[in-house]
Write a protein that holds these residues in place. Structure first.
Motif, mmCIF file in Angstrom:
data_model
loop_
_atom_site.group_PDB
_atom_site.id
_atom_site.type_symbol
_atom_site.label_atom_id
_atom_site.label_comp_id
_atom_site.label_asym_id
_atom_site.label_seq_id
_atom_site.Cartn_x
_atom_site.Cartn_y
_atom_site.Cartn_z
ATOM 1 N N GLU A 43 86.801 24.510 76.162
ATOM 2 C CA GLU A 43 85.661 25.350 75.797
ATOM 3 C C GLU A 43 84.432 24.495 75.520
ATOM 4 O O GLU A 43 83.320 24.850 75.906
ATOM 5 C CB GLU A 43 86.004 26.221 74.587
ATOM 6 N N ALA A 44 84.620 23.361 74.851
ATOM 7 C CA ALA A 44 83.487 22.463 74.580
ATOM 8 C C ALA A 44 82.901 21.931 75.885
ATOM 9 O O ALA A 44 81.680 21.883 76.055
ATOM 10 C CB ALA A 44 83.932 21.317 73.683
ATOM 11 N N LYS A 45 83.752 21.564 76.816
ATOM 12 C CA LYS A 45 83.284 21.102 78.122
ATOM 13 C C LYS A 45 82.579 22.234 78.867
ATOM 14 O O LYS A 45 81.592 22.004 79.566
ATOM 15 C CB LYS A 45 84.450 20.563 78.950
ATOM 16 N N GLY A 46 83.089 23.454 78.718
ATOM 17 C CA GLY A 46 82.447 24.611 79.341
ATOM 18 C C GLY A 46 81.054 24.852 78.798
ATOM 19 O O GLY A 46 80.136 25.215 79.537
ATOM 20 N N MET A 47 80.891 24.646 77.496
ATOM 21 C CA MET A 47 79.549 24.781 76.900
ATOM 22 C C MET A 47 78.590 23.799 77.561
ATOM 23 O O MET A 47 77.474 24.165 77.932
ATOM 24 C CB MET A 47 79.597 24.520 75.392
ATOM 25 N N LYS A 48 79.027 22.568 77.705
ATOM 26 C CA LYS A 48 78.183 21.553 78.319
ATOM 27 C C LYS A 48 77.865 21.916 79.772
ATOM 28 O O LYS A 48 76.717 21.834 80.200
ATOM 29 C CB LYS A 48 78.866 20.185 78.253
ATOM 30 N N ALA A 49 78.868 22.340 80.511
ATOM 31 C CA ALA A 49 78.684 22.699 81.919
ATOM 32 C C ALA A 49 77.716 23.861 82.099
ATOM 33 O O ALA A 49 76.999 23.934 83.098
ATOM 34 C CB ALA A 49 80.037 23.035 82.555
ATOM 35 N N HIS A 50 77.687 24.766 81.124
ATOM 36 C CA HIS A 50 76.809 25.935 81.199
ATOM 37 C C HIS A 50 75.525 25.756 80.386
ATOM 38 O O HIS A 50 74.808 26.725 80.142
ATOM 39 C CB HIS A 50 77.566 27.182 80.723
ATOM 40 N N SER A 51 75.285 24.540 79.964
ATOM 41 C CA SER A 51 74.074 24.213 79.184
ATOM 42 C C SER A 51 73.936 25.064 77.926
ATOM 43 O O SER A 51 72.838 25.474 77.569
ATOM 44 C CB SER A 51 72.819 24.342 80.063
ATOM 45 N N ILE A 52 75.043 25.331 77.272
ATOM 46 C CA ILE A 52 75.025 26.023 75.990
ATOM 47 C C ILE A 52 74.951 24.932 74.927
ATOM 48 O O ILE A 52 75.934 24.254 74.640
ATOM 49 C CB ILE A 52 76.275 26.898 75.789
ATOM 50 N N VAL A 53 73.755 24.761 74.392
ATOM 51 C CA VAL A 53 73.530 23.656 73.467
ATOM 52 C C VAL A 53 72.956 24.204 72.157
ATOM 53 O O VAL A 53 71.807 24.618 72.108
ATOM 54 C CB VAL A 53 72.548 22.627 74.067
ATOM 55 N N PRO A 54 73.765 24.191 71.102
ATOM 56 C CA PRO A 54 73.246 24.654 69.806
ATOM 57 C C PRO A 54 72.276 23.623 69.218
ATOM 58 O O PRO A 54 72.375 22.429 69.493
ATOM 59 C CB PRO A 54 74.499 24.785 68.943
ATOM 60 N N TYR A 55 71.343 24.114 68.413
ATOM 61 C CA TYR A 55 70.400 23.222 67.742
ATOM 62 C C TYR A 55 71.034 22.519 66.554
ATOM 63 O O TYR A 55 70.694 21.397 66.229
ATOM 64 C CB TYR A 55 69.165 23.999 67.264
ATOM 65 N N GLN A 56 71.938 23.200 65.884
ATOM 66 C CA GLN A 56 72.626 22.654 64.719
ATOM 67 C C GLN A 56 74.118 22.932 64.858
ATOM 68 O O GLN A 56 74.506 23.995 65.340
ATOM 69 C CB GLN A 56 72.142 23.314 63.419
ATOM 70 N N VAL A 57 74.932 21.994 64.405
ATOM 71 C CA VAL A 57 76.375 22.162 64.415
ATOM 72 C C VAL A 57 76.894 21.845 63.022
ATOM 73 O O VAL A 57 76.528 20.828 62.434
ATOM 74 C CB VAL A 57 77.048 21.234 65.448
ATOM 75 N N PHE A 58 77.721 22.733 62.495
ATOM 76 C CA PHE A 58 78.357 22.527 61.200
ATOM 77 C C PHE A 58 79.850 22.458 61.423
ATOM 78 O O PHE A 58 80.418 23.354 62.039
ATOM 79 C CB PHE A 58 78.068 23.688 60.240
ATOM 80 N N GLN A 59 80.474 21.413 60.940
ATOM 81 C CA GLN A 59 81.927 21.329 60.994
ATOM 82 C C GLN A 59 82.418 21.249 59.568
ATOM 83 O O GLN A 59 82.122 20.291 58.852
ATOM 84 C CB GLN A 59 82.394 20.120 61.782
ATOM 85 N N LEU A 60 83.134 22.278 59.146
ATOM 86 C CA LEU A 60 83.641 22.331 57.786
ATOM 87 C C LEU A 60 85.013 21.683 57.725
ATOM 88 O O LEU A 60 85.813 21.839 58.617
ATOM 89 C CB LEU A 60 83.738 23.782 57.322
ATOM 90 N N GLY A 61 85.236 20.989 56.676
ATOM 91 C CA GLY A 61 86.517 20.335 56.512
ATOM 92 C C GLY A 61 86.766 20.020 55.053
ATOM 93 O O GLY A 61 85.944 20.313 54.179
#
Length: 129
Positions: free
Chosen positions: A104-122
């Motif tokens: 899915e992450a690779k698909g985002m890149k392939a389709h130029s889906i680029v978020p301005y901000q990314v939050f990863q909770l942990g």
């Protein structure tokens, strides 16, 4: 973030504070099952329903192994549909629980889906529970 990490809560807080459109995997698939995505997605309605049912009983690990469920490329197309709606383009958007897989992450890149901000909770499992 994993289960109980507060991911959905943070996404809702962002939505409310900034007026963004919020899309979760579950909400997008439910919209597809309900026929709210138009003719271009009718062929995926049965797979979306199977994916939702699989998520309810078996979780993501089982979903990925079944050809009856939405695959990474199909999910990326669904996400693209939602975030390219005029309201989403105007207001901005939050994706909760996506991407879940490397595909899915690779698909985002392939389709130029680029978020301005990314939050990863942990956090440590003990703290999250």
């Amino acid at each position: 973030g994993g289960p109980r990490s507060g991911r959905a809560r943070v996404a809702e807080d962002l939505q409310n504070a900034l007026g963004l459109e919020l899309f979760s995997r579950r909400s997008m698939l439910a919209s597809l099952v309900n026929g709210e995505c138009g003719k271009g997605f009718q062929h995926l309605e049965a797979k979306a329903k199977a994916t939702l049912e699989s998520d309810n009983t078996n979780g993501a690990a089982e979903r990925e192994g079944s050809s009856k469920n939405i695959n990474d490329e199909e999910m990326t197309e669904i996400v693209k549909h939602f975030i390219q709606r005029p309201k989403s383009r105007l207001r901005g958007w939050v994706l909760e629980g996506y991407p879940e897989t490397l595909g899915e992450a690779k698909g985002m890149k392939a389709h130029s889906i680029v978020p301005y901000q990314v939050f990863q909770l942990g956090g440590e499992k003990k703290q999250l529970l």
